[in-house]
Design a protein around this motif. Sequence first.
Motif, PDB file in Angstrom:
ATOM      1  N   ASP A  71      51.135  47.571  52.781  1.00 25.28           N
ATOM      2  CA  ASP A  71      50.191  46.659  53.441  1.00 25.28           C
ATOM      3  C   ASP A  71      48.984  46.410  52.544  1.00 25.28           C
ATOM      4  O   ASP A  71      47.886  46.913  52.784  1.00 25.28           O
ATOM      5  CB  ASP A  71      49.739  47.257  54.775  1.00 25.28           C
ATOM      6  CG  ASP A  71      48.894  46.276  55.579  1.00 25.28           C
ATOM      7  OD1 ASP A  71      48.944  45.072  55.284  1.00 25.28           O
ATOM      8  OD2 ASP A  71      48.201  46.725  56.506  1.00 25.28           O
ATOM      9  N   GLY A  72      49.185  45.634  51.497  1.00 25.57           N
ATOM     10  CA  GLY A  72      48.101  45.338  50.577  1.00 25.57           C
ATOM     11  C   GLY A  72      48.648  44.798  49.272  1.00 25.57           C
ATOM     12  O   GLY A  72      49.868  44.601  49.114  1.00 25.57           O
ATOM     13  N   PRO A  73      47.773  44.567  48.276  1.00 26.91           N
ATOM     14  CA  PRO A  73      48.190  43.914  47.030  1.00 26.91           C
ATOM     15  C   PRO A  73      48.813  44.840  45.998  1.00 26.91           C
ATOM     16  O   PRO A  73      49.051  44.428  44.871  1.00 26.91           O
ATOM     17  CB  PRO A  73      46.882  43.316  46.504  1.00 26.91           C
ATOM     18  CG  PRO A  73      45.822  44.225  47.039  1.00 26.91           C
ATOM     19  CD  PRO A  73      46.306  44.687  48.381  1.00 26.91           C
ATOM     20  N   SER A  74      49.066  46.112  46.341  1.00 23.14           N
ATOM     21  CA  SER A  74      49.690  47.029  45.391  1.00 23.14           C
ATOM     22  C   SER A  74      50.360  48.163  46.143  1.00 23.14           C
ATOM     23  O   SER A  74      50.204  48.302  47.367  1.00 23.14           O
ATOM     24  CB  SER A  74      48.641  47.596  44.417  1.00 23.14           C
ATOM     25  OG  SER A  74      47.847  48.572  45.069  1.00 23.14           O
ATOM     26  N   THR A  75      51.060  49.005  45.400  1.00 19.24           N
ATOM     27  CA  THR A  75      51.742  50.151  46.006  1.00 19.24           C
ATOM     28  C   THR A  75      50.786  51.301  46.314  1.00 19.24           C
ATOM     29  O   THR A  75      51.214  52.343  46.812  1.00 19.24           O
ATOM     30  CB  THR A  75      52.857  50.650  45.074  1.00 19.24           C
ATOM     31  OG1 THR A  75      52.279  50.975  43.796  1.00 19.24           O
ATOM     32  CG2 THR A  75      53.921  49.588  44.880  1.00 19.24           C
TER      33      THR A  75
END
Length: 890
Positions: free
Chosen positions: A446-450
Amino acid sequence: MEALTLLLCLLLTTFQANTIGSWTTDNWLDFTESFSEPCGGNMTDWRGVLLSPWYPNNYPNNAQCTWTIHSTGNTTVSLIFTDVDLETCCDYIKVYDGPSTLHPLLGEIREYRNQSFKSSNNDLTVFFYSDSSVTRRGFYATWLFVESCGGYMTDWMGDFSSPRYPNNYPDNSYCTWTIHSTGNMTVSLTFTDVVLETCCDYIKVYDGPSTLHPLLGEIREYRNQSFKSSSNDLTVFFYSDSSVTRRGFHANWVFVDVGNINTTYTTITPETNSSEPCGGNMTDWRGVLLSPRYPNNYPNNAQCTWTIHSTGNTTVSLIFTDVDLETCCDYIKVYDGPSTLHPFLGEIREYRNQSFKSSNNDLTVFFYSDHSVTRRGFYATWLFVESCGGYMTDWIGDFSSPRYPNNYPDNSYCTWTIHSTGNMTVSLTFIDVVLETCCDYIKVYDGPSTLHPLLGEIREYRNQSFKSSSNDLTVFFYSDSSVTRRGFHANWVFVVPHPECGGHLYGSGLFSSPNYPNYYHDNAYCVWYLSALQGQRLFLTFADVQLERCCNCDYITIYDGSSTGHSQLGKVCFNDTTHQVFHSSSRYLTVVFRSDYSGVSHGFKALFTSSLSADEGHVNCSSDNMVIVIQRSYLNSLGLSGNDLYVDEHLCRPNISSTEVVFSFPLDACGTVKEMMNGYVSYTNNVWASQSQSGEITRQSQFLLHVGCRMEPNTMVQIFYKTMENINTNITGTGRFNASIAFYTSSSFNQQIYDSPYEVNLNQLLYVQVELNRHDNSLDLFLDTCVASPNPSDFKDRSYDLLHNGCPRDNTYYSYTSGEHYYAQFSFRAFKFLRTHAYVYLQCKVIICPGNDYNSRCRQGCRFRRKRSLDSTYHTNTVTLGPIKLKGIV
């Protein structure tokens, strides 16, 4: 008549094209029921909504509508259809890549599916046709102007630059680049050219996959500017304000190995100081390439050739992380193929940004040293790369595992980031998943990266859908070194998040289901916590209930206390408002609304109010009589006397003592109403007050207490207010007026904005309404002064006047009404304060006057000089609104 019809049609087109969510279904019905057909238009706003005529009601027959959406500059048009319901045989939508239907056809729509379009230049044209029979709901689409900037980079080496570089970048740029390495590699970033407006535009570099990670530095001009990540990711954010642009910047990056790689490689390291055999053929998917004897000095007269050979749909990526040669005479040459006869990619004599990628399966490296002077040599790493992953910004799309629907390769490491903008979230659905369940997997974040919260892990197909909480979702796919399957296929769409619902409410008021009176959404869960003063009780009624006809699907539950852990008072479902009246036993009530995953309706509207406290009044009932007792001290606080009061039967008068006003009468007299409610008997009446002649403006023009007795085995009695929309019942007993201030979506002031902060664009029109909390048509509210500040606790040291002494000070300020009603309305265009954060707060001083006083301050309008002796006779109040936040500014 024809001219009037044409005017109405043009107005309809304008509202449909440019208004987002500010008109309800009923508004459209009232506006459109008397005409049809002419539709279409030219849209130039950067973002908007496109609707079929009369949407969401059925479109008319014989419609032929053409809309042209025109962007400017280096932007294209992105269009997505989020609702389509047409007569599939005969009605359709066509989308063209250009300013008319003569340009290339991008697609035809007859039903809803993955329907998203992007223009190749500035224009997109939409044509809608309906025949002479059968109509449906039509369509709902949104558009957005998009200028490409930012990205997600995974190559070993590369470069990027500001939009339009080396030409001047545009105003209002918000660009984010994330550079992602893998394994034991870090990112080394160098800015080779920087020319910005140094006061206001900047670049920020963060040590991680987003701007939430540590800031490494800020750049406003060129100097020795290099950055290195501490792990796999670097993020670069570029911002430009609304004025003055420059050439921008150019930067390049390279991945750097921070440790040894545990793998095998083929390099011959001879013992003799002569022309020695070296080089070899490498087929491992990853490895290290060293000069002979590295890190000791290489020998003289070396001539070494290495060929790195990959297989399948992979290429070879090679990076030199250490180079130390005799620059005059020794060198490395790299060729794009299996021998030195293939195209020459480059020559290396010293360390710089040195990375190479083959166009096919092979890369050849040749090393030469002459007969004198040797150095440490070189260290390089290679990796076989198969294209996968990406950074997606389209409104709708799909992606799949490498080689899908054929088996994916071993050793896959793929990362996709899906990025929406504005108030949109990402909805992702996996429609096919076949993996080696023991060892290969998909993870969704849930976001722009792991590094962001894990939403779920997938190893096999099931009902697998995910939704982001903000603008980004990240998908990571991993496969190990053995056994592969078909892989996966997924699609995504950007959606507007459901409106917030629930909250803490106090005293008296009303609340409703999300989107009321329009349809609420699926899977709603809303909790309202109602409370009153100590010693008071709460009274709750439902003025309207329209839920899905399934009492276990969509319903409202009422709890007698401060949480859902207290006893349940009742459950409301379907459309039954009969006998839906609830009383709390304390000063708390909790209301829960749930809807399931299918079937919605218009929802509900509920009204609540608090009773009088024990020291203000009470009611007692026996089997024969009702006795209403109201303390004179309470009446005095409202400017009332006992002689002003009467019940529904005017002839029934009270007994007045030095401390109390008492009504006593039989249950079947004085207008008392008997009702059967939820299995018990209730008796109700009303206490009214006649108009006082004292002239006190703090008095209510009409006073109403709704009095009730509920007859049960354990009889509960109380005084309470019954909130009616056309009667002012919000009596606080303080003798003061309270005012509220809020933003609205349009000049119709129908839909309030509850977002905090309220995110806006520079120069966006903002609509503000100030009103008395207790609507009273006998009073007028006048806006005296409105001040903006970046600090909510200081409206003096750094402020900007929108309005002063009733006179506009801002040239975008426009008053719709002030001093003529119990509310005032105005608009202005959004701005920002220089050299501070992106937040703006408003504070307005209001004056409240009697409506029948035509010489009052409220009727005098703009006055350049204040007469204190006059103003001091009127009640004043100060209201604050904010924050407003400019979109994209960090």
